[in-house]
Design a protein around this motif. Structure first.
Motif, PDB file in Angstrom:
ATOM      1  N   GLY A 161     -23.121  31.867  16.035  1.00  0.00           N
ATOM      2  CA  GLY A 161     -23.828  32.504  14.942  1.00  0.00           C
ATOM      3  C   GLY A 161     -23.827  34.020  15.005  1.00  0.00           C
ATOM      4  O   GLY A 161     -23.166  34.635  15.838  1.00  0.00           O
ATOM      5  N   ALA A 162     -24.579  34.611  14.099  1.00  0.00           N
ATOM      6  CA  ALA A 162     -24.592  36.069  13.956  1.00  0.00           C
ATOM      7  C   ALA A 162     -25.567  36.683  14.955  1.00  0.00           C
ATOM      8  O   ALA A 162     -26.701  36.996  14.629  1.00  0.00           O
ATOM      9  CB  ALA A 162     -24.985  36.442  12.530  1.00  0.00           C
ATOM     10  N   ASN A 163     -25.107  36.832  16.196  1.00  0.00           N
ATOM     11  CA  ASN A 163     -25.949  37.503  17.183  1.00  0.00           C
ATOM     12  C   ASN A 163     -25.149  38.578  17.910  1.00  0.00           C
ATOM     13  O   ASN A 163     -23.922  38.610  17.847  1.00  0.00           O
ATOM     14  CB  ASN A 163     -26.583  36.501  18.160  1.00  0.00           C
ATOM     15  N   ASN A 164     -25.846  39.446  18.597  1.00  0.00           N
ATOM     16  CA  ASN A 164     -25.231  40.644  19.171  1.00  0.00           C
ATOM     17  C   ASN A 164     -24.181  40.352  20.231  1.00  0.00           C
ATOM     18  O   ASN A 164     -23.267  41.150  20.445  1.00  0.00           O
ATOM     19  CB  ASN A 164     -26.322  41.537  19.779  1.00  0.00           C
ATOM     20  N   ASP A 165     -24.298  39.233  20.926  1.00  0.00           N
ATOM     21  CA  ASP A 165     -23.406  38.931  22.041  1.00  0.00           C
ATOM     22  C   ASP A 165     -22.274  37.971  21.684  1.00  0.00           C
ATOM     23  O   ASP A 165     -21.415  37.683  22.529  1.00  0.00           O
ATOM     24  CB  ASP A 165     -24.205  38.337  23.207  1.00  0.00           C
ATOM     25  N   ASN A 166     -22.276  37.466  20.452  1.00  0.00           N
ATOM     26  CA  ASN A 166     -21.232  36.516  20.053  1.00  0.00           C
ATOM     27  C   ASN A 166     -19.995  37.293  19.605  1.00  0.00           C
ATOM     28  O   ASN A 166     -19.735  37.470  18.415  1.00  0.00           O
ATOM     29  CB  ASN A 166     -21.741  35.613  18.932  1.00  0.00           C
ATOM     30  N   VAL A 167     -19.243  37.758  20.614  1.00  0.00           N
ATOM     31  CA  VAL A 167     -18.107  38.643  20.371  1.00  0.00           C
ATOM     32  C   VAL A 167     -16.927  38.215  21.243  1.00  0.00           C
ATOM     33  O   VAL A 167     -17.092  37.507  22.240  1.00  0.00           O
ATOM     34  CB  VAL A 167     -18.478  40.111  20.700  1.00  0.00           C
ATOM     35  N   ILE A 168     -15.732  38.663  20.860  1.00  0.00           N
ATOM     36  CA  ILE A 168     -14.527  38.334  21.624  1.00  0.00           C
ATOM     37  C   ILE A 168     -14.644  38.819  23.067  1.00  0.00           C
ATOM     38  O   ILE A 168     -14.178  38.174  24.004  1.00  0.00           O
ATOM     39  CB  ILE A 168     -13.272  38.931  20.951  1.00  0.00           C
ATOM     40  N   TYR A 169     -15.297  39.953  23.273  1.00  0.00           N
ATOM     41  CA  TYR A 169     -15.524  40.484  24.618  1.00  0.00           C
ATOM     42  C   TYR A 169     -16.103  39.427  25.549  1.00  0.00           C
ATOM     43  O   TYR A 169     -15.663  39.277  26.699  1.00  0.00           O
ATOM     44  CB  TYR A 169     -16.463  41.687  24.516  1.00  0.00           C
ATOM     45  N   ASN A 170     -17.090  38.680  25.078  1.00  0.00           N
ATOM     46  CA  ASN A 170     -17.712  37.670  25.936  1.00  0.00           C
ATOM     47  C   ASN A 170     -16.857  36.425  26.083  1.00  0.00           C
ATOM     48  O   ASN A 170     -16.930  35.737  27.108  1.00  0.00           O
ATOM     49  CB  ASN A 170     -19.117  37.346  25.432  1.00  0.00           C
ATOM     50  N   GLN A 171     -16.035  36.127  25.082  1.00  0.00           N
ATOM     51  CA  GLN A 171     -15.072  35.028  25.257  1.00  0.00           C
ATOM     52  C   GLN A 171     -14.042  35.398  26.323  1.00  0.00           C
ATOM     53  O   GLN A 171     -13.672  34.572  27.165  1.00  0.00           O
ATOM     54  CB  GLN A 171     -14.398  34.711  23.925  1.00  0.00           C
ATOM     55  N   VAL A 172     -13.584  36.640  26.283  1.00  0.00           N
ATOM     56  CA  VAL A 172     -12.624  37.116  27.290  1.00  0.00           C
ATOM     57  C   VAL A 172     -13.236  37.016  28.681  1.00  0.00           C
ATOM     58  O   VAL A 172     -12.596  36.525  29.628  1.00  0.00           O
ATOM     59  CB  VAL A 172     -12.205  38.571  26.991  1.00  0.00           C
ATOM     60  N   ASN A 173     -14.467  37.450  28.825  1.00  0.00           N
ATOM     61  CA  ASN A 173     -15.088  37.453  30.143  1.00  0.00           C
ATOM     62  C   ASN A 173     -15.449  36.052  30.629  1.00  0.00           C
ATOM     63  O   ASN A 173     -15.357  35.772  31.833  1.00  0.00           O
ATOM     64  CB  ASN A 173     -16.319  38.364  30.138  1.00  0.00           C
ATOM     65  N   ARG A 174     -15.820  35.184  29.721  1.00  0.00           N
ATOM     66  CA  ARG A 174     -16.070  33.795  30.125  1.00  0.00           C
ATOM     67  C   ARG A 174     -14.774  33.131  30.589  1.00  0.00           C
ATOM     68  O   ARG A 174     -14.746  32.408  31.602  1.00  0.00           O
ATOM     69  CB  ARG A 174     -16.680  33.021  28.955  1.00  0.00           C
TER      70      ARG A 174
END
Length: 261
Positions: free
Chosen positions: A87-100
């Protein structure tokens, strides 16, 4: 580790037709809603990742995509490895997919990829208000930052679309130098109506050109038109999320570019 997938790349801002050597390879996929539709294991028919997996027959095909994800960070985005981000939240970004993805690889839960596909951008156009600095940096300016200085930045300091695309791709190239990266610029949708969608896709395309990375312009290469979907749904179920037919269109285009069709 030797490269598992060899692709002859011609650099341009639109789709690039290339030929692939076809040994078994591992695939990692990231992105937003239309990519998330296929599920983490790429087993749901409404997602293009399902049809890609069926025809490409990779050793593994793992998706980190999440509904509502954007390329663009904002000033309070932080490292967040939760698999439930949506959803539309501050941490739902490609950056966090990359790091996960990187964390899973470090822990031995993710094999080294030969191919990384990132399909995002629709939600950037949709969530402009939640990403207020999205257009604050041109592509030219984003590429003036020295690479090592860029790689040291935290997500909350990378708040433009152009710099976010460059940053995430450079992080992946540093961590997985033998992997081929392919970007999918968003197809036309009703959540990010024209010309917002084209503006996002143009930036992704130009970043890919500067990086020497293949970019598939789904907004130009597919017959999906948001104006037509608004009147009668065919390739989408709601003007944005793909139907099975729409998912097959995306998968076929990716396979074509990778020399798999």
């Amino acid at each position: 580790m030797k490269k598992l997938l060899t692709i002859i790349l011609a650099v341009c801002a639109t789709a690039i037709y290339c030929h692939a050597v076809t040994p078994p390879f591992n695939v990692v996929i990231m992105g937003d809603s239309n990519t998330a539709l296929g599920g983490d294991s790429c087993t749901v028919e409404r997602g293009w990742t399902y049809w890609f997996k069926q025809q490409a027959s990779p050793l593994t095909c793992i998706s980190y995509a999440r509904n509502g994800a954007t390329w663009t960070d904002n000033a309070i985005t932080k490292l967040n490895l939760s698999p439930t981000l949506r959803g539309a939240n501050n941490d739902n970004v490609i950056y966090n997919q990359v790091n996960r993805f990187k964390e899973n690889y470090k822990n031995g839960d993710q094999p080294e990829p030969g191919l990384i596909i990132i399909a995002a951008g629709s939600c950037d156009g949709w969530l402009e208000r939640q990403r207020p600095e999205m257009y604050n940096m041109t592509v030219d300016k984003a590429f003036k930052t020295p690479l090592q200085d860029l790689l040291m930045k935290k997500a909350h300091l990378v708040t433009s679309l152009a710099e976010s695309v460059r940053f995430n791709c450079e992080v992946l190239r540093e961590s997985f130098p033998d992997a081929t990266i392919v970007l999918l610029a968003p197809m036309q949708t009703m959540i990010a109506a024209e010309p917002r969608n084209s503006k996002v896709a143009d930036i992704i395309g130009e970043c890919g050109k500067r990086l020497g990375i293949t970019v598939i312009r789904l907004d130009k290469e597919l017959p999906v038109k948001s104006s037509e979907e608004r009147i009668k749904k065919r390739y989408t179920t709601n003007g944005s999320d793909t139907s099975v037919e729409g998912a097959q269109l995306i998968a076929n285009k990716v396979l074509e570019v990778l020399g798999k069709k």
